[in-house]
Design a protein around this motif. Structure first.
Motif, PDB file in Angstrom:
ATOM      1  N   MET A   1     -31.636  -1.776  20.009  1.00 21.51           N
ATOM      2  CA  MET A   1     -32.172  -0.707  19.323  1.00 21.51           C
ATOM      3  C   MET A   1     -33.093  -1.241  18.158  1.00 21.51           C
ATOM      4  SD  MET A   1     -30.769   2.673  17.306  1.00 21.51           S
ATOM      5  CE  MET A   1     -30.137   3.332  18.892  1.00 21.51           C
ATOM      6  N   LEU A   2     -34.310  -0.759  18.005  1.00 23.71           N
ATOM      7  CA  LEU A   2     -35.125  -1.174  16.888  1.00 23.71           C
ATOM      8  C   LEU A   2     -35.091  -0.517  15.592  1.00 23.71           C
ATOM      9  CD1 LEU A   2     -38.582  -1.973  19.291  1.00 23.71           C
ATOM     10  CD2 LEU A   2     -36.425  -3.359  18.727  1.00 23.71           C
ATOM     11  N   VAL A   3     -35.546  -1.418  14.603  1.00 27.07           N
ATOM     12  CA  VAL A   3     -35.490  -0.916  13.310  1.00 27.07           C
ATOM     13  C   VAL A   3     -36.391   0.546  13.147  1.00 27.07           C
ATOM     14  CG1 VAL A   3     -36.281  -1.095  10.905  1.00 27.07           C
ATOM     15  CG2 VAL A   3     -34.995  -2.937  11.903  1.00 27.07           C
ATOM     16  N   GLU A   4     -37.655   0.709  13.980  1.00 28.03           N
ATOM     17  CA  GLU A   4     -38.723   1.504  13.730  1.00 28.03           C
ATOM     18  C   GLU A   4     -37.837   2.886  14.259  1.00 28.03           C
ATOM     19  OE1 GLU A   4     -42.039   0.433  15.885  1.00 28.03           O
ATOM     20  OE2 GLU A   4     -40.837   0.642  17.896  1.00 28.03           O
ATOM     21  N   GLU A   5     -36.824   2.601  15.089  1.00 29.74           N
ATOM     22  CA  GLU A   5     -36.337   4.029  15.711  1.00 29.74           C
ATOM     23  C   GLU A   5     -35.304   4.690  14.774  1.00 29.74           C
ATOM     24  OE1 GLU A   5     -34.659   3.513  19.816  1.00 29.74           O
ATOM     25  OE2 GLU A   5     -35.422   1.178  19.472  1.00 29.74           O
ATOM     26  N   ILE A   6     -34.890   3.976  13.587  1.00 23.89           N
ATOM     27  CA  ILE A   6     -33.926   4.609  12.784  1.00 23.89           C
ATOM     28  C   ILE A   6     -34.369   4.701  11.422  1.00 23.89           C
ATOM     29  CG2 ILE A   6     -31.991   3.587  14.122  1.00 23.89           C
ATOM     30  CD1 ILE A   6     -31.444   1.750  11.866  1.00 23.89           C
ATOM     31  N   MET A   7     -35.502   4.110  10.999  1.00 23.52           N
ATOM     32  CA  MET A   7     -35.909   3.851   9.723  1.00 23.52           C
ATOM     33  C   MET A   7     -36.671   5.333   9.159  1.00 23.52           C
ATOM     34  SD  MET A   7     -39.435   1.861  10.131  1.00 23.52           S
ATOM     35  CE  MET A   7     -41.160   2.627  10.744  1.00 23.52           C
ATOM     36  N   LYS A   8     -36.525   5.685   7.955  1.00 19.80           N
ATOM     37  CA  LYS A   8     -37.237   6.882   7.573  1.00 19.80           C
ATOM     38  C   LYS A   8     -38.805   6.390   7.019  1.00 19.80           C
ATOM     39  CE  LYS A   8     -33.302   9.309   5.280  1.00 19.80           C
ATOM     40  NZ  LYS A   8     -32.253   8.368   6.027  1.00 19.80           N
ATOM     41  N   THR A   9     -39.825   7.087   7.639  1.00 21.49           N
ATOM     42  CA  THR A   9     -41.013   6.896   7.355  1.00 21.49           C
ATOM     43  C   THR A   9     -41.580   7.483   6.087  1.00 21.49           C
ATOM     44  OG1 THR A   9     -41.616   8.531   9.119  1.00 21.49           O
ATOM     45  CG2 THR A   9     -41.466   6.325   9.741  1.00 21.49           C
ATOM     46  N   GLU A  10     -41.093   8.715   5.845  1.00 24.34           N
ATOM     47  CA  GLU A  10     -41.700   9.089   4.518  1.00 24.34           C
ATOM     48  C   GLU A  10     -40.995   8.874   3.252  1.00 24.34           C
ATOM     49  OE1 GLU A  10     -41.337  13.529   5.046  1.00 24.34           O
ATOM     50  OE2 GLU A  10     -42.564  13.390   6.764  1.00 24.34           O
ATOM     51  N   VAL A  11     -41.554   7.675   2.649  1.00 28.23           N
ATOM     52  CA  VAL A  11     -40.814   6.990   1.626  1.00 28.23           C
ATOM     53  C   VAL A  11     -41.596   7.141   0.450  1.00 28.23           C
ATOM     54  CG1 VAL A  11     -40.017   4.835   1.009  1.00 28.23           C
ATOM     55  CG2 VAL A  11     -40.429   4.930   3.270  1.00 28.23           C
ATOM     56  N   ILE A  12     -40.711   7.611  -0.561  1.00 30.40           N
ATOM     57  CA  ILE A  12     -41.080   7.755  -1.890  1.00 30.40           C
ATOM     58  C   ILE A  12     -41.052   6.315  -2.650  1.00 30.40           C
ATOM     59  CG2 ILE A  12     -40.815   8.932  -4.055  1.00 30.40           C
ATOM     60  CD1 ILE A  12     -39.470  11.263  -2.450  1.00 30.40           C
ATOM     61  N   SER A  13     -42.307   6.130  -3.087  1.00 30.70           N
ATOM     62  CA  SER A  13     -42.343   4.523  -4.038  1.00 30.70           C
ATOM     63  C   SER A  13     -42.955   4.925  -5.240  1.00 30.70           C
ATOM     64  CB  SER A  13     -42.975   3.611  -3.204  1.00 30.70           C
ATOM     65  OG  SER A  13     -44.109   4.019  -2.911  1.00 30.70           O
ATOM     66  N   LEU A  14     -42.965   3.940  -6.014  1.00 37.71           N
ATOM     67  CA  LEU A  14     -43.765   4.027  -7.587  1.00 37.71           C
ATOM     68  C   LEU A  14     -44.366   2.741  -7.703  1.00 37.71           C
ATOM     69  CD1 LEU A  14     -40.823   5.655  -9.823  1.00 37.71           C
ATOM     70  CD2 LEU A  14     -43.094   6.655  -9.241  1.00 37.71           C
ATOM     71  N   PRO A  15     -45.522   2.858  -8.557  1.00 39.84           N
ATOM     72  CA  PRO A  15     -46.134   1.641  -8.816  1.00 39.84           C
ATOM     73  C   PRO A  15     -45.375   1.205 -10.021  1.00 39.84           C
ATOM     74  CG  PRO A  15     -47.093   3.376 -10.062  1.00 39.84           C
ATOM     75  CD  PRO A  15     -46.036   4.054  -9.014  1.00 39.84           C
ATOM     76  N   PRO A  16     -45.423  -0.357 -10.335  1.00 37.04           N
ATOM     77  CA  PRO A  16     -44.605  -1.156 -11.485  1.00 37.04           C
ATOM     78  C   PRO A  16     -44.770  -0.383 -12.566  1.00 37.04           C
ATOM     79  CG  PRO A  16     -46.417  -2.403 -10.600  1.00 37.04           C
ATOM     80  CD  PRO A  16     -46.154  -1.244  -9.707  1.00 37.04           C
ATOM     81  N   THR A  17     -45.994   0.337 -13.061  1.00 32.61           N
ATOM     82  CA  THR A  17     -46.453   0.908 -14.370  1.00 32.61           C
ATOM     83  C   THR A  17     -45.617   2.164 -14.422  1.00 32.61           C
ATOM     84  OG1 THR A  17     -48.572   1.422 -13.628  1.00 32.61           O
ATOM     85  CG2 THR A  17     -48.400  -0.523 -14.658  1.00 32.61           C
ATOM     86  N   ALA A  18     -45.044   2.704 -13.389  1.00 32.03           N
ATOM     87  CA  ALA A  18     -44.411   4.141 -13.670  1.00 32.03           C
ATOM     88  C   ALA A  18     -43.574   3.801 -14.686  1.00 32.03           C
ATOM     89  CB  ALA A  18     -43.948   4.763 -12.451  1.00 32.03           C
ATOM     90  N   THR A  19     -42.788   4.959 -15.380  1.00 37.52           N
ATOM     91  CA  THR A  19     -41.861   5.016 -16.455  1.00 37.52           C
ATOM     92  C   THR A  19     -40.498   5.102 -15.646  1.00 37.52           C
ATOM     93  OG1 THR A  19     -41.760   7.253 -16.803  1.00 37.52           O
ATOM     94  CG2 THR A  19     -43.367   5.922 -18.089  1.00 37.52           C
ATOM     95  N   ILE A  20     -39.267   4.727 -16.644  1.00 32.51           N
ATOM     96  CA  ILE A  20     -38.078   5.055 -16.224  1.00 32.51           C
ATOM     97  C   ILE A  20     -37.849   6.191 -15.905  1.00 32.51           C
ATOM     98  CG2 ILE A  20     -35.720   4.411 -16.520  1.00 32.51           C
ATOM     99  CD1 ILE A  20     -36.634   1.834 -18.110  1.00 32.51           C
ATOM    100  N   ALA A  21     -38.416   7.101 -16.857  1.00 28.86           N
ATOM    101  CA  ALA A  21     -38.181   8.517 -16.759  1.00 28.86           C
ATOM    102  C   ALA A  21     -38.673   9.310 -15.461  1.00 28.86           C
ATOM    103  CB  ALA A  21     -38.736   9.238 -17.976  1.00 28.86           C
ATOM    104  N   GLU A  22     -39.772   8.376 -15.168  1.00 31.37           N
ATOM    105  CA  GLU A  22     -40.405   9.021 -13.715  1.00 31.37           C
ATOM    106  C   GLU A  22     -39.661   8.674 -12.499  1.00 31.37           C
ATOM    107  OE1 GLU A  22     -44.998   8.612 -13.097  1.00 31.37           O
ATOM    108  OE2 GLU A  22     -44.620   7.373 -14.978  1.00 31.37           O
ATOM    109  N   ALA A  23     -38.835   7.419 -12.568  1.00 30.14           N
ATOM    110  CA  ALA A  23     -37.863   7.158 -11.491  1.00 30.14           C
ATOM    111  C   ALA A  23     -36.742   7.944 -11.494  1.00 30.14           C
ATOM    112  CB  ALA A  23     -37.745   5.614 -11.858  1.00 30.14           C
ATOM    113  N   ASP A  24     -36.143   8.411 -12.819  1.00 26.83           N
ATOM    114  CA  ASP A  24     -35.059   9.170 -12.709  1.00 26.83           C
ATOM    115  C   ASP A  24     -35.388  10.462 -12.324  1.00 26.83           C
ATOM    116  OD1 ASP A  24     -32.456   9.719 -13.560  1.00 26.83           O
ATOM    117  OD2 ASP A  24     -33.172  10.764 -15.501  1.00 26.83           O
ATOM    118  N   ARG A  25     -36.557  11.111 -12.719  1.00 21.74           N
ATOM    119  CA  ARG A  25     -36.728  12.439 -12.193  1.00 21.74           C
ATOM    120  C   ARG A  25     -36.918  12.273 -10.518  1.00 21.74           C
ATOM    121  NH1 ARG A  25     -41.401  14.396 -10.745  1.00 21.74           N
ATOM    122  NH2 ARG A  25     -42.515  12.629 -11.429  1.00 21.74           N
TER     123      ARG A  25
END
Length: 216
Positions: A1-25
């Motif tokens: 079985m391959l990783v692509e078969e089990i991975m989630k493709t809709e990934v929420i990410s942030l840029p490095p300049t986002a705030t800790i408050a944004e990450a928490d939310r």
């Protein structure tokens, strides 16, 4: 079985300049435990966990807490460099990474861009699928000699009985290299005839327990 078969493709990410408050939310809103941090090219440059954010958040029990800490950039608390995997990696191989490194999530990268994420929960669900415990089935364990051809010999008995095998696993038998354990999950309303035939053929059953049948 391959990783692509089990991975989630809709990934929420942030840029490095986002705030800790944004990450928490985002973590709370989407009930996430990890956020990959990506640059403008969507390459993974860090990862932040809910614990990282929690540790960086002022305690509500402290007087005169400085809530401005939540406006710090997320790159100030992210972990880096990041271990990543490829969509075509084998699930068995990345399981070793989870175990050895004690990670809870691994970003999936193709051509240096984030395309997915695999978590501990994904790995556990995959284990459930591989072992066949997600469907109604009967469990049989055999101790057999570790020699070529033993697996088809045993499965021939299931084939003769026209019994559907849901999954097959092979384990070492303790520290004895002369034997191995075969674990089958089979779909049948009544596994007793197969079990009895395995006994009649001289195979040692570990489950159901290999005990003498009750005398009649």
């Amino acid at each position: 079985m391959l990783v692509e078969e089990i991975m989630k493709t809709e990934v929420i990410s942030l840029p490095p300049t986002a705030t800790i408050a944004e990450a928490d939310r985002l973590l709370q809103q989407h009930k996430l435990r990890h956020l990959p941090i990506v640059n403008e090219q969507h390459a993974v440059i860090g990862i932040v966990s809910d614990r990282d954010v929690r540790d960086a958040t002022p305690s509500i029990f402290q007087l005169d807490t400085d809530r401005h800490e939540l406006e710090n950039e997320i790159q100030s608390i992210m972990s880096h460099p990041v271990v990543t995997v490829h969509p075509l990696d084998l699930v068995e191989d990345i399981a070793r990474i989870f175990y050895d490194e004690e990670f809870a999530a691994l970003p999936v990268v193709r051509n240096n861009k984030l395309v997915g994420i695999v978590t501990e929960k994904d790995m556990l669900y995959t284990l459930i699928q591989l072992t066949g415990t997600h469907v109604q089935s009967s469990h049989i364990e055999l101790k057999v000699p570790h020699r070529p051809g033993i697996l088809p010999e045993v499965t021939a008995i299931f084939g003769k009985r026209k019994t559907n095998i849901v999954s097959v696993l092979v384990y070492p038998f303790r520290d004895d290299p002369s034997y191995k354990i075969l674990v089958f999950r089979i779909q049948t309303m009544n596994p007793a005839p197969v079990i009895q035939e395995l006994r009649d053929e001289g195979y040692e059953l570990l489950w159901p327990n290999n005990i003498q049948e009750s005398q009649t």
